[in-house]
Design a protein around this motif. Structure first.
Motif, mmCIF file in Angstrom:
data_model
loop_
_atom_site.group_PDB
_atom_site.id
_atom_site.type_symbol
_atom_site.label_atom_id
_atom_site.label_comp_id
_atom_site.label_asym_id
_atom_site.label_seq_id
_atom_site.Cartn_x
_atom_site.Cartn_y
_atom_site.Cartn_z
ATOM 1 N N PRO A 169 100.160 14.645 79.600
ATOM 2 C CA PRO A 169 100.768 14.271 80.881
ATOM 3 C C PRO A 169 102.136 13.643 80.701
ATOM 4 C CG PRO A 169 99.041 12.731 80.263
ATOM 5 C CD PRO A 169 98.970 13.856 79.280
ATOM 6 N N GLU A 170 102.962 13.759 81.734
ATOM 7 C CA GLU A 170 104.306 13.186 81.692
ATOM 8 C C GLU A 170 104.238 11.675 81.595
ATOM 9 O OE1 GLU A 170 108.377 13.095 84.409
ATOM 10 O OE2 GLU A 170 106.767 14.512 84.851
ATOM 11 N N ASP A 171 103.375 11.050 82.365
ATOM 12 C CA ASP A 171 103.144 9.613 82.267
ATOM 13 C C ASP A 171 101.646 9.406 82.070
ATOM 14 O OD1 ASP A 171 102.715 6.840 82.679
ATOM 15 O OD2 ASP A 171 104.592 6.713 83.795
ATOM 16 N N ARG A 172 101.267 9.036 80.858
ATOM 17 C CA ARG A 172 99.843 8.957 80.512
ATOM 18 C C ARG A 172 99.097 7.902 81.304
ATOM 19 N NH1 ARG A 172 100.903 8.127 74.228
ATOM 20 N NH2 ARG A 172 102.524 6.839 75.195
ATOM 21 N N LEU A 173 99.814 6.894 81.790
ATOM 22 C CA LEU A 173 99.150 5.819 82.518
ATOM 23 C C LEU A 173 98.715 6.250 83.911
ATOM 24 C CD1 LEU A 173 98.848 3.066 81.035
ATOM 25 C CD2 LEU A 173 100.794 4.370 80.185
ATOM 26 N N PHE A 174 99.242 7.367 84.416
ATOM 27 C CA PHE A 174 98.909 7.852 85.752
ATOM 28 C C PHE A 174 97.954 9.043 85.717
ATOM 29 C CE2 PHE A 174 102.461 5.224 86.733
ATOM 30 C CZ PHE A 174 102.305 4.849 88.056
ATOM 31 N N ARG A 175 97.230 9.199 84.638
ATOM 32 C CA ARG A 175 96.322 10.324 84.524
ATOM 33 C C ARG A 175 94.911 9.850 84.172
ATOM 34 N NH1 ARG A 175 98.960 15.255 83.562
ATOM 35 N NH2 ARG A 175 96.946 16.204 83.137
ATOM 36 N N GLU A 176 93.932 10.615 84.621
ATOM 37 C CA GLU A 176 92.552 10.398 84.211
ATOM 38 C C GLU A 176 92.296 11.137 82.899
ATOM 39 O OE1 GLU A 176 89.673 11.317 87.220
ATOM 40 O OE2 GLU A 176 90.995 10.666 88.831
ATOM 41 N N THR A 177 91.189 10.826 82.290
ATOM 42 C CA THR A 177 90.797 11.515 81.058
ATOM 43 C C THR A 177 89.511 12.310 81.299
ATOM 44 O OG1 THR A 177 89.515 9.604 80.278
ATOM 45 C CG2 THR A 177 91.835 9.717 79.625
ATOM 46 N N ILE A 178 89.212 13.180 80.347
ATOM 47 C CA ILE A 178 87.949 13.916 80.353
ATOM 48 C C ILE A 178 87.048 13.279 79.305
ATOM 49 C CG2 ILE A 178 86.839 16.144 79.990
ATOM 50 C CD1 ILE A 178 88.595 15.999 82.456
ATOM 51 N N VAL A 179 85.836 12.937 79.689
ATOM 52 C CA VAL A 179 84.908 12.260 78.784
ATOM 53 C C VAL A 179 83.611 13.045 78.660
ATOM 54 C CG1 VAL A 179 85.864 9.982 79.291
ATOM 55 C CG2 VAL A 179 83.951 10.836 80.636
ATOM 56 N N ARG A 180 82.969 12.881 77.514
ATOM 57 C CA ARG A 180 81.663 13.505 77.271
ATOM 58 C C ARG A 180 80.632 12.403 77.024
ATOM 59 N NH1 ARG A 180 82.693 16.255 72.954
ATOM 60 N NH2 ARG A 180 82.970 18.327 73.908
ATOM 61 N N ASN A 181 79.552 12.416 77.771
ATOM 62 C CA ASN A 181 78.478 11.456 77.559
ATOM 63 C C ASN A 181 77.783 11.787 76.246
ATOM 64 O OD1 ASN A 181 75.478 10.547 77.799
ATOM 65 N ND2 ASN A 181 76.550 9.383 79.380
ATOM 66 N N ARG A 182 77.687 10.812 75.360
ATOM 67 C CA ARG A 182 77.139 11.059 74.028
ATOM 68 C C ARG A 182 75.653 11.403 74.055
ATOM 69 N NH1 ARG A 182 80.836 9.405 70.128
ATOM 70 N NH2 ARG A 182 82.492 8.011 70.888
ATOM 71 N N GLU A 183 74.926 10.900 75.052
ATOM 72 C CA GLU A 183 73.484 11.151 75.105
ATOM 73 C C GLU A 183 73.157 12.478 75.783
ATOM 74 O OE1 GLU A 183 71.357 7.947 76.835
ATOM 75 O OE2 GLU A 183 71.933 6.482 75.301
ATOM 76 N N THR A 184 73.816 12.755 76.897
ATOM 77 C CA THR A 184 73.481 13.951 77.677
ATOM 78 C C THR A 184 74.386 15.137 77.372
ATOM 79 O OG1 THR A 184 74.940 13.355 79.523
ATOM 80 C CG2 THR A 184 72.697 12.448 79.540
ATOM 81 N N GLY A 185 75.563 14.867 76.814
ATOM 82 C CA GLY A 185 76.517 15.937 76.560
ATOM 83 C C GLY A 185 77.293 16.369 77.784
ATOM 84 N N VAL A 186 77.054 15.733 78.935
ATOM 85 C CA VAL A 186 77.737 16.095 80.175
ATOM 86 C C VAL A 186 79.209 15.721 80.091
ATOM 87 C CG1 VAL A 186 77.894 15.625 82.650
ATOM 88 C CG2 VAL A 186 75.649 15.874 81.560
ATOM 89 N N VAL A 187 80.073 16.678 80.482
ATOM 90 C CA VAL A 187 81.515 16.462 80.480
ATOM 91 C C VAL A 187 81.984 16.208 81.909
ATOM 92 C CG1 VAL A 187 83.763 17.516 80.022
ATOM 93 C CG2 VAL A 187 81.861 17.878 78.439
ATOM 94 N N SER A 188 82.815 15.181 82.100
ATOM 95 C CA SER A 188 83.281 14.834 83.440
ATOM 96 C C SER A 188 84.630 14.129 83.360
ATOM 97 C CB SER A 188 82.274 13.927 84.156
ATOM 98 O OG SER A 188 82.124 12.702 83.433
#
Length: 307
Positions: A169-188
């Motif tokens: 992103p152009e400004d990293r502070l204004f963006r969300e991230t993509i995370v993966r739950n370590r137990e379920t593997g769900v990406v959100s």
């Protein structure tokens, strides 16, 4: 501040260390702890008395430490991971120096620093004024739990309506991230921008995945603790890494007290109003987090990572 080290000599300890990425590159990567045969090993019995092996850019090996005399500030994020430190431990080492102008001396001290103060007296001794009754989480000293860092792992940046971990992103502070739950593997999506939770809310590994440097990370934690706020954008991050000399002197002298009150309080009395003008204007230059209504402080067992 003066501190008596284990060899009996008194040495001045800087509260704030403003290391650049060039400094960390010049130090070279850490290979491990110094073992009995002068080779790097993964673990040692006491991490505060053991020495550390690094490889300088010229290929030469360098033996330095122990951490009880140098501090965590000289460890890059990668170095801390190589030596087996958790994010909570790394932040505790940095936090102790920022708050008290002292270096942790033992595993026991590290363990104590990882837990928040148990009462108002402890809070005043460890953190200074104002935190025990402060209920804006941004203005409190953060004591993140390691479990909070381990629940999800960051895998990239969120772009538009779809995950795109490869896009910077152009400004990293204004963006969300993509995370993966370590137990379920769900990406959100994370559901929160970094300007609202802080770079310091990332684990060491996650910060590296997103491309943040050690200087970025240490700066964010220093601003959070000393100035009681998050870094708000890339420009703020850049200028906060190396404040003007007068400001650095003020931060070193007053520590967290400089942001206890803005425009009033013992730090800004009439006689030092002009003397500390640079520091006063520095800590006042961005909008401060708003206070929230005070409520009863919960038990320590209910404390969760503070954004």
């Amino acid at each position: 501040m003066l501190m008596t080290l284990q060899d009996g000599y008194e040495t001045y300890i800087d509260r704030c260390v403003f290391k650049t990425e060039d400094d960390f590159r010049a130090d070279g990567p850490v290979l491990g702890w110094l073992g009995a045969d002068d080779r790097p090993v993964e673990t040692v019995e006491d991490r505060f008395t053991a020495q550390i092996i690094s490889r300088r850019p010229n290929g030469n090996l360098d033996i330095w430490g122990p951490l009880s005399e140098t501090g965590f500030e000289h460890l890059s994020l990668d170095d801390a991971l190589v030596l087996g430190f958790t994010t909570t431990e790394y932040q505790a080492g940095l936090r102790h120096r920022l708050l008290r102008g002292l270096l942790l001396q033992s595993e026991e001290q590290l363990s104590m620093e990882m837990s928040p103060p148990a009462d108002e007296w402890q809070a005043a001794e460890r953190e200074g004024l104002g935190d025990w009754t402060e209920w804006n989480p941004v203005r409190r000293v953060p004591y993140p739990l390691q479990a909070g860092f381990e629940r999800d792992e960051v895998i990239g940046w969120a772009a538009g309506n779809m995950p795109d971990g490869a896009e910077l992103p152009e400004d990293r502070l204004f963006r969300e991230t993509i995370v993966r739950n370590r137990e379920t593997g769900v990406v959100s999506r994370s559901g929160i921008q970094l300007k609202d939770c802080g770079i310091e809310s990332l684990s060491l590994r996650d910060a590296l995945v997103l491309g943040f440097t050690t200087s970025d990370y240490q700066t964010a934690l220093r601003v959070r603790i000393i100035e009681r706020r998050h870094i708000i954008d890339e420009a703020d991050l850049a200028i906060s890494k190396m404040p003007p000399v007068a400001v650095r002197h003020g931060l070193e002298t007053h520590g967290r007290d400089c942001s206890y009150r803005i425009g009033k309080g013992f730090l800004w009395t009439h006689e030092n109003w002009e003397k500390e003008r640079a520091l006063r204007e520095w800590v006042s230059r961005v909008e401060r987090p708003m206070y929230t209504k005070p409520i009863s402080r919960p038990s320590r067992g209910l404390l969760t990572p503070s954004f």
